[in-house]
Design a protein around this motif. Structure first.
Motif, PDB file in Angstrom:
ATOM      1  N   GLN A   1       0.822  -1.202   0.000  1.00  0.00           N
ATOM      2  CA  GLN A   1       0.000   0.000   0.000  1.00  0.00           C
ATOM      3  C   GLN A   1       0.860   1.258   0.000  1.00  0.00           C
ATOM      4  O   GLN A   1       0.581   2.231  -0.715  1.00  0.00           O
ATOM      5  N   ALA A   2       1.935   1.257   0.788  1.00  0.00           N
ATOM      6  CA  ALA A   2       2.842   2.413   0.832  1.00  0.00           C
ATOM      7  C   ALA A   2       3.504   2.632  -0.529  1.00  0.00           C
ATOM      8  O   ALA A   2       3.671   3.781  -0.971  1.00  0.00           O
ATOM      9  N   ALA A   3       3.867   1.539  -1.199  1.00  0.00           N
ATOM     10  CA  ALA A   3       4.491   1.652  -2.518  1.00  0.00           C
ATOM     11  C   ALA A   3       3.516   2.240  -3.527  1.00  0.00           C
ATOM     12  O   ALA A   3       3.904   3.054  -4.384  1.00  0.00           O
ATOM     13  N   ARG A   4       2.240   1.852  -3.436  1.00  0.00           N
ATOM     14  CA  ARG A   4       1.233   2.390  -4.361  1.00  0.00           C
ATOM     15  C   ARG A   4       1.006   3.882  -4.088  1.00  0.00           C
ATOM     16  O   ARG A   4       0.827   4.666  -5.012  1.00  0.00           O
ATOM     17  N   GLU A   5       0.969   4.258  -2.827  1.00  0.00           N
ATOM     18  CA  GLU A   5       0.782   5.672  -2.493  1.00  0.00           C
ATOM     19  C   GLU A   5       1.942   6.499  -3.030  1.00  0.00           C
ATOM     20  O   GLU A   5       1.757   7.614  -3.539  1.00  0.00           O
ATOM     21  N   ASN A   6       3.146   5.963  -2.928  1.00  0.00           N
ATOM     22  CA  ASN A   6       4.316   6.663  -3.456  1.00  0.00           C
ATOM     23  C   ASN A   6       4.256   6.769  -4.977  1.00  0.00           C
ATOM     24  O   ASN A   6       4.596   7.806  -5.565  1.00  0.00           O
ATOM     25  N   ALA A   7       3.793   5.679  -5.636  1.00  0.00           N
ATOM     26  CA  ALA A   7       3.659   5.702  -7.095  1.00  0.00           C
ATOM     27  C   ALA A   7       2.626   6.735  -7.527  1.00  0.00           C
ATOM     28  O   ALA A   7       2.813   7.428  -8.544  1.00  0.00           O
ATOM     29  N   LEU A   8       1.530   6.865  -6.757  1.00  0.00           N
ATOM     30  CA  LEU A   8       0.510   7.866  -7.075  1.00  0.00           C
ATOM     31  C   LEU A   8       1.073   9.282  -6.900  1.00  0.00           C
ATOM     32  O   LEU A   8       0.822  10.164  -7.727  1.00  0.00           O
ATOM     33  N   GLN A   9       1.832   9.504  -5.827  1.00  0.00           N
ATOM     34  CA  GLN A   9       2.464  10.810  -5.636  1.00  0.00           C
ATOM     35  C   GLN A   9       3.385  11.149  -6.801  1.00  0.00           C
ATOM     36  O   GLN A   9       3.423  12.289  -7.276  1.00  0.00           O
ATOM     37  N   ASN A  10       4.121  10.154  -7.277  1.00  0.00           N
ATOM     38  CA  ASN A  10       5.022  10.381  -8.410  1.00  0.00           C
ATOM     39  C   ASN A  10       4.262  10.784  -9.669  1.00  0.00           C
ATOM     40  O   ASN A  10       4.747  11.597 -10.469  1.00  0.00           O
ATOM     41  N   LYS A  11       3.067  10.245  -9.849  1.00  0.00           N
ATOM     42  CA  LYS A  11       2.270  10.614 -11.018  1.00  0.00           C
ATOM     43  C   LYS A  11       1.788  12.064 -10.916  1.00  0.00           C
ATOM     44  O   LYS A  11       1.719  12.771 -11.918  1.00  0.00           O
ATOM     45  N   HIS A  12       1.423  12.511  -9.706  1.00  0.00           N
ATOM     46  CA  HIS A  12       1.067  13.921  -9.512  1.00  0.00           C
ATOM     47  C   HIS A  12       2.270  14.813  -9.819  1.00  0.00           C
ATOM     48  O   HIS A  12       2.130  15.860 -10.472  1.00  0.00           O
ATOM     49  N   ARG A  13       3.435  14.400  -9.353  1.00  0.00           N
ATOM     50  CA  ARG A  13       4.651  15.182  -9.612  1.00  0.00           C
ATOM     51  C   ARG A  13       4.965  15.221 -11.101  1.00  0.00           C
ATOM     52  O   ARG A  13       5.412  16.248 -11.634  1.00  0.00           O
ATOM     53  N   LYS A  14       4.712  14.096 -11.766  1.00  0.00           N
ATOM     54  CA  LYS A  14       4.969  14.029 -13.206  1.00  0.00           C
ATOM     55  C   LYS A  14       4.162  15.086 -13.949  1.00  0.00           C
ATOM     56  O   LYS A  14       4.692  15.787 -14.831  1.00  0.00           O
ATOM     57  N   LEU A  15       2.879  15.225 -13.606  1.00  0.00           N
ATOM     58  CA  LEU A  15       2.055  16.228 -14.279  1.00  0.00           C
ATOM     59  C   LEU A  15       2.598  17.634 -14.028  1.00  0.00           C
ATOM     60  O   LEU A  15       2.693  18.451 -14.952  1.00  0.00           O
ATOM     61  N   PHE A  16       2.980  17.920 -12.771  1.00  0.00           N
ATOM     62  CA  PHE A  16       3.529  19.236 -12.459  1.00  0.00           C
ATOM     63  C   PHE A  16       4.772  19.522 -13.292  1.00  0.00           C
ATOM     64  O   PHE A  16       4.914  20.599 -13.879  1.00  0.00           O
ATOM     65  N   HIS A  17       5.682  18.572 -13.346  1.00  0.00           N
ATOM     66  CA  HIS A  17       6.939  18.793 -14.073  1.00  0.00           C
ATOM     67  C   HIS A  17       6.719  18.931 -15.577  1.00  0.00           C
ATOM     68  O   HIS A  17       7.467  19.635 -16.255  1.00  0.00           O
ATOM     69  N   LYS A  18       5.679  18.289 -16.107  1.00  0.00           N
ATOM     70  CA  LYS A  18       5.366  18.447 -17.531  1.00  0.00           C
ATOM     71  C   LYS A  18       4.950  19.890 -17.824  1.00  0.00           C
ATOM     72  O   LYS A  18       5.344  20.479 -18.832  1.00  0.00           O
ATOM     73  N   TYR A  19       4.111  20.448 -16.932  1.00  0.00           N
ATOM     74  CA  TYR A  19       3.705  21.843 -17.120  1.00  0.00           C
ATOM     75  C   TYR A  19       4.878  22.789 -16.858  1.00  0.00           C
ATOM     76  O   TYR A  19       5.003  23.828 -17.509  1.00  0.00           O
ATOM     77  N   GLN A  20       5.710  22.424 -15.913  1.00  0.00           N
ATOM     78  CA  GLN A  20       6.899  23.228 -15.635  1.00  0.00           C
ATOM     79  C   GLN A  20       7.794  23.309 -16.871  1.00  0.00           C
ATOM     80  O   GLN A  20       8.369  24.362 -17.186  1.00  0.00           O
ATOM     81  N   ALA A  21       7.865  22.195 -17.610  1.00  0.00           N
ATOM     82  CA  ALA A  21       8.715  22.154 -18.797  1.00  0.00           C
ATOM     83  C   ALA A  21       8.176  23.039 -19.917  1.00  0.00           C
ATOM     84  O   ALA A  21       8.953  23.724 -20.603  1.00  0.00           O
ATOM     85  N   ILE A  22       6.850  23.053 -20.103  1.00  0.00           N
ATOM     86  CA  ILE A  22       6.322  23.824 -21.246  1.00  0.00           C
ATOM     87  C   ILE A  22       6.399  25.332 -21.017  1.00  0.00           C
ATOM     88  O   ILE A  22       6.367  26.105 -21.968  1.00  0.00           O
ATOM     89  N   CYS A  23       6.490  25.754 -19.719  1.00  0.00           N
ATOM     90  CA  CYS A  23       6.665  27.198 -19.468  1.00  0.00           C
ATOM     91  C   CYS A  23       8.094  27.516 -19.041  1.00  0.00           C
ATOM     92  O   CYS A  23       8.381  28.645 -18.603  1.00  0.00           O
ATOM     93  N   GLU A  24       8.972  26.492 -19.139  1.00  0.00           N
ATOM     94  CA  GLU A  24      10.397  26.632 -18.813  1.00  0.00           C
ATOM     95  C   GLU A  24      10.608  27.197 -17.407  1.00  0.00           C
ATOM     96  O   GLU A  24      11.522  27.990 -17.162  1.00  0.00           O
ATOM     97  N   GLY A  25       9.749  26.793 -16.497  1.00  0.00           N
ATOM     98  CA  GLY A  25       9.884  27.197 -15.109  1.00  0.00           C
ATOM     99  C   GLY A  25       9.327  28.565 -14.786  1.00  0.00           C
ATOM    100  O   GLY A  25       9.269  28.953 -13.610  1.00  0.00           O
TER     101      GLY A  25
END
Length: 604
Positions: free
Chosen positions: A500-524
């Motif tokens: 369960q802890a591993a799944r929660e961490n994987a879900l957090q990583n997916k949220h971070r992934k979306l943030f970093h994708k938007y961060q990339a398109i506006c170059e920070g």
């Protein structure tokens, strides 16, 4: 078969199939030449237009268009066409009859009534033939879903008429999410005499396909062969042998020849189809119509024939859910506890969920139902997927039903499916979000990817006129499944708490992934983040879910970004976002409090 040989149970099944009125009869039936000829003699069309306008069966434009025509027959043709096009639905025929009676056209109303009752006249032998063709009978606990059954019947009648005119098989695909009742609704429509008597006089043949594989598909073809070559469609032992029983192409060709010579005016139902190979196997069958039920809208994309699509995109209404529970408990709807309403709301009326919960109620029919217990299962993301009970549905649990759809996706699409876990329940997601999330070049390409999920009934696609963009919606149960089953590395002997802890961490990583994708398109430079009708509303949510504490502090100190958010998302959305962040992360209170006070003044 003689009437004396029909059992009491069969007669009861026949009785239940007969309508008590014309409330569910399709108005399209009144546009048949044989009926129009009868009604023309009894009716002066101009004299009834006012009454039909008063009950909203025609519009004022329809009224004027019909009156402008030179002959009574032309007026009648256009009148029936306009009612069917603009006002048809459950109850339309009853309104039509009542309007005729009010205008003192009792004879015309009687002519119409007798014509329709002629279609529904009891025909015991034919009804038993339907059973022999393996059309599912009405289940023990049955709720009439008038709007959807009517929708299917009307499309079947239209397809049969087109097939008759073109002398070519017409395909009908009834598609939708798992558990929405596609098969039950199709069977309910086909049990109606207006379908089997008017459209398919040579029979209805129903095959439950599922995910059979090649070997089982041979068996299914053999069952169909036995039915079409038996005088009374009786499946089972027969002196007729299937030619070339080891050759798929030969079997299919033999079946095609049998339908052409013996049953051209029939319908073949392929229920719960997953594999396009099944469609290819039956493509040569030349009956009037072929009906396919499937979670995949694109299941027939390889065929070259006319296709009608019927989307079953909704579950029970509140009234239907209450009626279902009342049948199971054998009590009036008024005696149901309030939890029955809450269960409907939590499940969004999913017939599969209602059936599974109903099974638990029925399993404890002699003890006070523990409604709070059942409700708690639906509100618990871990428990909802495992709800199981004695049920007419083929799947033992909600999770099992969704898993079948996910497992049928190609590997790369399965990976993308679990990205949906980050989205909040009930939020429409613009197509541009997936373009960003998956680093796809254009929204059109992202739409092509999302089409796979739409076709597999894992989400729905809508057009948002206000924002002029395509959006996608996900059922709560789909999102719960995605969150509960995010793939993680397998570790032998791992404890449940570690998984369960591993799944929660994987879900957090997916949220971070979306943030970093938007961060990339506006170059920070988040003050330059474009407005895609999503990210400015939910960036705080995704950062919070991703436990991005340092990034939140940095971003929310960027006044230029916050001012841009206020423009795109509005002060109300930003204020709620800030209050939630304060609640979830009290350490932010000092940093965010000045802005909260400022926005409170703006909002108030």
């Amino acid at each position: 078969m003689s009437l004396e040989k029909i059992t009491r149970m069969e007669k009861e099944w026949i009785r239940m199939s007969m309508p008590t009125d014309h409330g569910e009869t399709c108005f399209r039936l009144l546009r048949r030449e044989i009926f129009v000829h009868l009604l023309e003699r009894d009716l002066n069309v101009c004299e009834v237009l006012g009454g039909l306008l008063a009950v909203n069966l025609i519009s004022f434009i329809d009224y004027c268009d019909v009156r402008a025509l030179p002959t009574n027959r032309a007026q009648l043709d256009l009148l029936l066409t306009r009612i069917h096009q603009h006002a048809d639905g459950p109850g339309a025929i009853e309104k039509f009859l009542e309007s005729l009676r009010k205008d003192n056209y009792h004879h015309a109303a009687t002519t119409t009534d007798h014509y329709l009752h002629g279609l529904y006249a009891r025909d015991y032998t034919r009804q038993v033939d339907i059973k022999s063709g393996l059309v599912p009978t009405q289940p023990q606990f049955y709720v009439v879903r008038k709007e959807l059954v009517y929708k299917i019947k009307d499309n079947i009648i239209a397809a049969a008429q087109q097939a008759s005119a073109s002398e070519a098989t017409h395909w009908i695909v009834i598609h939708g999410m798992a558990g929405n009742g596609k098969s039950y609704l199709a069977a309910a429509a086909l049990r109606s005499p207006e379908i089997w008597k008017v459209c398919f006089g040579d029979g209805i043949y129903w095959l439950d396909i599922g995910k059979p594989g090649t070997d089982k598909l041979f068996i299914k073809l053999g069952v169909l062969w036995q039915m079409v070559n038996s005088n009374r469609m009786q499946p089972g032992p027969s002196d007729l042998k299937l030619p070339h029983a080891d050759n798929m192409e030969s079997i299919c060709q033999s079946l095609a020849n049998a339908f052409v010579t013996q049953h051209p005016n029939s319908v073949l139902v392929l229920d719960d189809v997953w594999d396009e190979a099944v469609i290819k196997a039956f493509e040569k069958v030349a009956c009037r119509c072929i009906i396919v039920t499937s979670r995949r809208k694109d299941i027939v994309k390889s065929i070259h024939a006319a296709v009608t699509y019927v989307n079953i995109d909704s579950g029970f209404t509140l009234v239907e859910s209450q009626e279902y529970f009342a049948q199971i408990l054998k009590v009036p709807v008024a005696n149901l506890p309030h939890e029955a309403v809450l269960i409907h709301k939590e499940s969004k009326g999913s017939p599969m969920v209602m059936s599974l919960v109903g099974g638990m109620v029925r399993d404890h029919i002699n003890t006070p139902p523990q409604w709070q217990h059942y409700l708690s299962k639906l509100t618990n993301p871990q428990a909802v997927m495992t709800i199981s009970a004695t049920s007419p549905y083929e799947h033992r649990s909600i999770g099992e039903a969704i898993k079948l759809s996910v497992d049928s996706l190609k590997f790369d699409l399965r990976e993308k499916f679990f990205d949906f876990a980050i989205f909040d329940d009930g939020v429409p997601i613009p197509i541009s979000v997936f373009t960003t999330l998956w680093s796809i070049q254009t929204d059109g390409d992202a739409g092509d990817e999302m089409a796979h999920f739409v076709n597999s009934s894992l989400c729905t696609r809508d057009y948002c006129a206000k924002r002029d963009c395509i959006v996608y919606r996900f059922h709560d149960l789909i999102l719960v499944y995605a969150r509960n089953n995010i793939p993680i590395p397998e570790v032998p002997g791992a404890r449940d708490v570690d998984i369960q802890a591993a799944r929660e961490n994987a879900l957090q990583n997916k949220h971070r992934k979306l943030f970093h994708k938007y961060q990339a398109i506006c170059e920070g430079h988040f003050q330059n983040l474009p407005d895609d009708y999503y990210i400015h509303n939910f960036i705080g949510y995704h950062m919070s879910q991703g436990k991005m504490i340092a990034d939140i502090k940095l971003l929310y100190s960027n006044r230029a970004f916050l001012d841009r958010r206020l423009i795109y998302a509005g002060p109300e959305v930003v204020l709620v976002d800030l209050l939630l962040l304060q609640k979830q992360h009290p350490s932010f209170t000092e940093q965010l409090e000045p802005l909260v006070k400022e926005l409170n003044k703006t909002v108030c």
